[in-house]
Scaffold this active site. Structure first.
Site, short mmCIF file in Angstrom:
data_model
loop_
_atom_site.label_atom_id
_atom_site.label_comp_id
_atom_site.label_asym_id
_atom_site.label_seq_id
_atom_site.Cartn_x
_atom_site.Cartn_y
_atom_site.Cartn_z
N SER A 43 37.80 43.86 45.03
CA SER A 43 38.74 44.73 43.88
C SER A 43 40.02 45.51 44.45
O SER A 43 40.78 45.92 43.96
CB SER A 43 37.81 45.41 43.19
OG SER A 43 37.27 44.78 42.16
N ASN A 45 32.73 39.60 45.40
CA ASN A 45 31.74 40.53 46.46
C ASN A 45 30.33 39.83 46.61
O ASN A 45 29.46 40.53 46.93
CB ASN A 45 31.70 41.97 45.92
CG ASN A 45 33.00 42.43 45.77
OD1 ASN A 45 33.93 42.30 46.53
ND2 ASN A 45 33.27 43.55 44.78
N HIS A 58 37.56 52.53 37.88
CA HIS A 58 38.01 51.29 38.82
C HIS A 58 39.40 50.87 38.69
O HIS A 58 40.03 50.77 39.45
CB HIS A 58 37.08 50.13 38.20
CG HIS A 58 37.18 48.90 38.85
ND1 HIS A 58 38.15 47.75 38.69
CD2 HIS A 58 36.50 48.33 40.08
CE1 HIS A 58 37.93 46.71 39.59
NE2 HIS A 58 36.84 47.05 40.35
N THR A 116 54.98 59.79 47.98
CA THR A 116 54.38 61.03 48.24
C THR A 116 53.62 61.66 47.19
O THR A 116 54.22 62.43 46.27
CB THR A 116 55.84 61.89 48.64
OG1 THR A 116 56.62 61.09 48.91
CG2 THR A 116 55.47 63.08 49.55
N LEU A 170 50.46 50.74 42.83
CA LEU A 170 51.51 51.36 42.20
C LEU A 170 51.78 53.02 42.60
O LEU A 170 52.57 53.51 42.05
CB LEU A 170 51.48 51.18 40.74
CG LEU A 170 51.85 49.64 40.33
CD1 LEU A 170 51.26 49.21 39.05
CD2 LEU A 170 53.21 49.16 40.56
N ASP A 207 49.32 62.11 39.78
CA ASP A 207 50.02 60.99 40.90
C ASP A 207 50.99 60.08 40.06
O ASP A 207 51.72 59.48 40.48
CB ASP A 207 49.02 60.24 41.70
CG ASP A 207 48.28 61.06 42.80
OD1 ASP A 207 48.89 62.22 42.94
OD2 ASP A 207 47.53 60.95 43.74
N ALA A 258 39.31 33.82 40.22
CA ALA A 258 39.98 33.61 41.36
C ALA A 258 40.09 32.30 41.86
O ALA A 258 40.60 31.83 42.79
CB ALA A 258 39.35 34.53 42.46
N ASP A 293 42.69 45.82 33.98
CA ASP A 293 41.53 46.43 34.56
C ASP A 293 41.02 47.45 33.57
O ASP A 293 40.77 46.96 32.08
CB ASP A 293 41.89 47.14 35.85
CG ASP A 293 40.65 47.33 36.65
OD1 ASP A 293 39.67 47.83 36.34
OD2 ASP A 293 40.61 46.61 37.78
#
Lengths: 433, 84
Positions: free
Chosen positions: A383, A308, A213, A226, A222, A189, A324, A180
């Site tokens: 996406s 989309n 994105h 928490t 991923l 995080d 795809a 990406d």
């Protein structure tokens, strides 16, 4: 991109049908086949009988077929009315999950008899059979009680709808590559997480995400179990993070870099590649198709956004774009929190065998990570649905040891069936083990 | 006076399965037709590079070449778009 070499894609079907059984329900499924279509077990050759040489489809009798016990499916030559009768029986609570015409694919080298065709033939004309099976409720909303999910203080709606919230698996030991715009490598995080990253953008050394994105998609696939603040949004919190920056900070990327990212992820033995990218091109590409097939052979499943380009509220259903639309790549459609097909989510209207939507994931109002200082963001798109499927694929990979085509089958056969056209959501909403 | 040659085209060459272990040999054959390698991808059996547009059909005829396709690109919606 217009291929210089025309692709020999065919919309024909073989006259055979792929019958997929519910997990562990083979004997009941065979009973149904006998009842509905008059196919007895003696008319089915067992793939095991062919041993290493693989199944020779030319040996299939005029009425009958091959049973692939390990895959939980059979490829059967039968008349359409018989297939229709079996399709009537098929469904979420039936021993038979689906009956679909087997598509004719263009020449791909077949290895060990069972190639993608028998897994990926699912893609196309199933619509006809499905609508037959639905009868009467073909168009418009069915009277299904919409399960409405919503974000809670501790969880996103998507993790609830896919049952990730209930899963004991985290993708531990499984490498997941997200191709990406990169990742905000300083995002709190992902602090303390082992991250392997590489840029495939010419002149750009780091996989740092300057767009957003990629950080959002990586977060969904991923992100942590928490987070330090806010609700949980990530699926495979224990998986190893591989970040390939194949899209620039302007959100663009060339096929070369995307293919190179796929090659890198395969070389690094990532069982999953998440690609929330695509071009609104109806034709398939030999390069992606072949790369996807070689990835599966190497134990890597590629998951990509269907696209989309639909505007369903205006009557436009769009089409599944490239890559795809490759048979060897799992195409993901988007659902909203009431499990309705998202307004923008592309449908398989091209009707070429293999180009359809395979599965669906949460893709409307998806909360995930975003580059600092913003930290978190809510956006929509196929996406966003794609990394849900990739992350859940990692959970299945950990739970079952399945890789490649077997992992593909696991994801598909365990999806939650919904009363929506196969052309929109494939086998249904992805579910965690 | 002849006009200058057209710009090279960026292409993606896919190898046949049976030739996957012969990538260096095929690269040499591609180069003999003016193909310039940008990236060889052994894991997927694909070679990216540039070539004069009129040479594409000759590349296609090299044994072991499954397909020669123009390299395309993808473009995401802007990051502030609601739909991504």
């Amino acid at each position: 991109m217009d291929p210089i070499t025309p692709i020999q894609a065919s919309t024909e079907t073989t006259g055979r049908f792929i019958v997929t059984f519910s997990e562990g329900a083979q004997s009941q499924a065979l009973t149904s086949l006998k009842k509905c279509a008059g196919i007895t077990k003696s008319q089915l050759m067992n793939s095991a009988d062919f041993r290493e040489s693989g199944v020779d489809m030319a040996q299939i009798p005029a009425t009958g077929g091959v049973l692939f016990e390990h895959l939980g499916l059979a490829v059967i030559a039968m008349e359409s009315p018989a297939a229709g009768a079996v399709a009537q029986e098929a469904g979420e609570n039936s021993a038979i999950v689906a009956v679909e015409p087997e598509g004719i694919m263009y020449a791909l080298h077949e290895e060990k008899g069972l190639s993608l065709e028998y897994l990926r033939g699912f893609k196309d004309a199933a619509v006809g059979l499905y609508e037959k099976a639905e009868q009467g409720g073909a168009e418009g909303e069915l009277a299904e009680i919409a399960a409405a999910f919503s974000d809670s203080a501790s969880l996103t709606w998507g993790l609830e709808a896919t049952r990730v919230s209930l899963s004991r698996f985290t993708g531990r030991g499984i490498r997941v590559a997200v191709l990406d715009t990169g990742l905000d490598l300083q995002h709190p995080d992902f602090a303390g997480r082992a991250i392997t990253s590489r840029s495939f953008i010419p002149g750009v050394a780091s996989a740092q995400d300057g767009q957003g994105h990629g950080t959002h998609c990586t977060g969904t696939a991923l992100g942590p179990r928490t987070p330090a603040q806010g609700r949980r949004y990530g699926v495979a919190s224990g998986a190893e993070v591989f970040i390939g920056k194949v899209l620039s900070d302007q959100g663009s990327g060339a096929d070369m870099g995307i293919l190179a990212g796929m090659d890198w992820a395969i070389a690094n033995q990532c069982p999953l590649i998440s690609m929330s990218l695509g071009a609104d091109v109806t034709t398939t590409s030999t390069a992606y198709e072949t790369a996807g097939q070689r990835a599966l052979s190497a134990g890597t499943l590629i998951v990509a956004a269907a696209g989309n380009n639909a505007r369903r509220s205006s009557g436009a259903f769009g089409f599944v774009g490239r890559p795809a639309n490759s048979r060897s790549i799992m195409a993901v459609g988007a659902l909203d929190s009431s499990l309705r097909v998202a307004n923008f989510s592309a449908r398989d209207t091209v009707r070429s065998a293999g180009t359809a939507v395979d599965i669906a994931g949460p893709g409307v109002a998806v909360y995930s990570s975003w580059p600092l200082p913003v930290r978190n963001n809510v956006i929509s798109g196929t996406s966003m649905a794609t990394p849900h499927v990739a992350g859940i694929g990692a959970l299945w990979a950990e739970a079952t040891g399945a890789r490649g085509a077997m992992l593909y089958q696991r994801l598909i056969s365990n999806a939650r069936s919904l009363s929506r056209p196969v052309a929109d959501i494939g086998r249904g909403l992805v579910q965690a083990p | 006076m002849s006009s200058p040659p057209p710009a090279d085209l960026e292409v993606v060459v896919t190898l046949d399965d049976a030739y996957l272990d012969q990538m260096p040999t095929i690269v040499m054959k591609l180069e003999a037709h003016g193909f310039k390698v940008l990236q060889s991808m052994t894991g997927i059996g694909v070679i990216a590079g540039t070539v004069q547009p009129d040479a594409c059909s000759r590349l296609q005829n090299i044994p072991g070449v499954k397909a020669v396709e123009a390299s395309g690109s993808v473009q995401l919606a802007p990051p502030d778009s609601e739909i991504q």
